[in-house]
Design a protein around this motif. Sequence first.
Motif, short mmCIF file in Angstrom:
data_model
loop_
_atom_site.label_atom_id
_atom_site.label_comp_id
_atom_site.label_asym_id
_atom_site.label_seq_id
_atom_site.Cartn_x
_atom_site.Cartn_y
_atom_site.Cartn_z
N LYS A 128 0.85 -1.18 0.00
CA LYS A 128 0.00 0.00 0.00
C LYS A 128 0.89 1.24 0.00
O LYS A 128 1.99 1.22 0.56
CB LYS A 128 -0.92 0.02 1.23
N LEU A 129 0.38 2.30 -0.61
CA LEU A 129 1.11 3.56 -0.66
C LEU A 129 0.34 4.61 0.12
O LEU A 129 -0.88 4.77 -0.08
CB LEU A 129 1.30 4.02 -2.11
N LEU A 130 1.02 5.34 0.97
CA LEU A 130 0.42 6.48 1.66
C LEU A 130 0.82 7.74 0.90
O LEU A 130 2.01 8.04 0.76
CB LEU A 130 0.90 6.56 3.11
N LEU A 131 -0.18 8.48 0.40
CA LEU A 131 0.06 9.67 -0.42
C LEU A 131 -0.34 10.93 0.34
O LEU A 131 -1.26 10.90 1.17
CB LEU A 131 -0.74 9.58 -1.72
N ASP A 132 0.32 12.03 0.02
CA ASP A 132 -0.08 13.31 0.61
C ASP A 132 -1.17 13.95 -0.23
O ASP A 132 -1.67 13.36 -1.20
CB ASP A 132 1.13 14.24 0.78
N ILE A 165 4.46 9.24 0.27
CA ILE A 165 5.18 9.48 1.52
C ILE A 165 5.83 8.19 2.00
O ILE A 165 7.02 8.14 2.30
CB ILE A 165 4.23 10.01 2.61
N PHE A 166 5.02 7.13 2.08
CA PHE A 166 5.51 5.84 2.55
C PHE A 166 4.99 4.71 1.67
O PHE A 166 3.88 4.79 1.11
CB PHE A 166 5.05 5.55 4.00
N SER A 167 5.79 3.65 1.57
CA SER A 167 5.36 2.39 0.95
C SER A 167 5.28 1.36 2.06
O SER A 167 6.25 1.16 2.81
CB SER A 167 6.37 1.93 -0.11
N ILE A 168 4.12 0.73 2.19
CA ILE A 168 3.88 -0.22 3.27
C ILE A 168 3.75 -1.62 2.69
O ILE A 168 2.88 -1.87 1.84
CB ILE A 168 2.59 0.15 4.04
N TYR A 169 4.60 -2.52 3.13
CA TYR A 169 4.59 -3.90 2.65
C TYR A 169 4.11 -4.82 3.78
O TYR A 169 4.67 -4.80 4.89
CB TYR A 169 5.99 -4.34 2.22
N ARG A 170 3.10 -5.60 3.49
CA ARG A 170 2.64 -6.61 4.45
C ARG A 170 3.18 -7.96 4.04
O ARG A 170 2.91 -8.45 2.93
CB ARG A 170 1.12 -6.67 4.50
N HIS A 171 3.96 -8.58 4.92
CA HIS A 171 4.52 -9.90 4.66
C HIS A 171 3.71 -10.96 5.40
O HIS A 171 2.73 -10.65 6.08
CB HIS A 171 5.99 -9.93 5.10
N GLU A 172 4.09 -12.18 5.28
CA GLU A 172 3.36 -13.26 5.92
C GLU A 172 3.58 -13.26 7.43
O GLU A 172 4.52 -12.66 7.95
CB GLU A 172 3.79 -14.61 5.33
N LYS A 173 2.67 -13.95 8.14
CA LYS A 173 2.77 -14.19 9.58
C LYS A 173 2.76 -12.91 10.40
O LYS A 173 3.47 -12.76 11.39
CB LYS A 173 4.03 -15.00 9.90
N GLY A 174 1.95 -11.94 9.97
CA GLY A 174 1.73 -10.75 10.79
C GLY A 174 2.93 -9.85 10.93
O GLY A 174 3.28 -9.44 12.05
N SER A 175 3.57 -9.50 9.83
CA SER A 175 4.69 -8.57 9.87
C SER A 175 4.58 -7.58 8.72
O SER A 175 4.07 -7.91 7.65
CB SER A 175 6.04 -9.30 9.82
#
Length: 208
Positions: free
Chosen positions: A77-81, A87-97
């Motif tokens: 997911k990308l957080l945009l202004d 602003i930020f790139s959010i990566y969700r990996h396996e097992k809750g991280s």
Amino acid sequence: MITMDGKREEEVDKTNMELETSESSYPGSGSLHIPIDLFGSKKHAGAPRGVLAFADALGNILFTVNRHPPNRNYKKKLLLDASGNIIFSIYRHEKGSWKCYKGNGDGDKDLVFRVERTLKTLTRVELEVFFDGERPNNEGCDLKLRGSPFQRSCSIYKDTDLVAQASLMYKLHQLYVSRGKFCLTIFPGTLDNALVVALFVIFLNGRK
């Protein structure tokens, strides 16, 4: 002008600035002086329908969250202004991280923080946040998030201090409360608004 301890005022100011800089080891950190409210919804008039956006009390869109097509190894997911800048790139990996990077980066040099889930039940989720950098003596996490993603209820703590808190938009005598709109209150402290929003976006997916 000379202070009581013999230092010039400008030297004291410089020392204080250096201390503040050393305590803030992540990008975008700064001092907030008053609490602010951000209103999250996927139905804001100023954003495409279905896109999660955060607006101020006047309805001005400050942040939006864009999804990328899922990858076999992660979801992004990308957080945009307000101007559409990443602003930020959010990566969700396996097992809750999760890992959060500056801009559209995905390398170690761009890493801002990582998140590990420590508790998941039907009604409660707890996450721990670790900012990028060395951690001497195996020190604990920098922040903790606790609450219920389903109820949009979340509290973010730094040690025992409350950094931010989210809840649904309740009204007096209201029997049914929609989960479609919620309020994120950010209290005075050292965390940048965008960083708090990124943490809350991760928390909303904490049960998955």
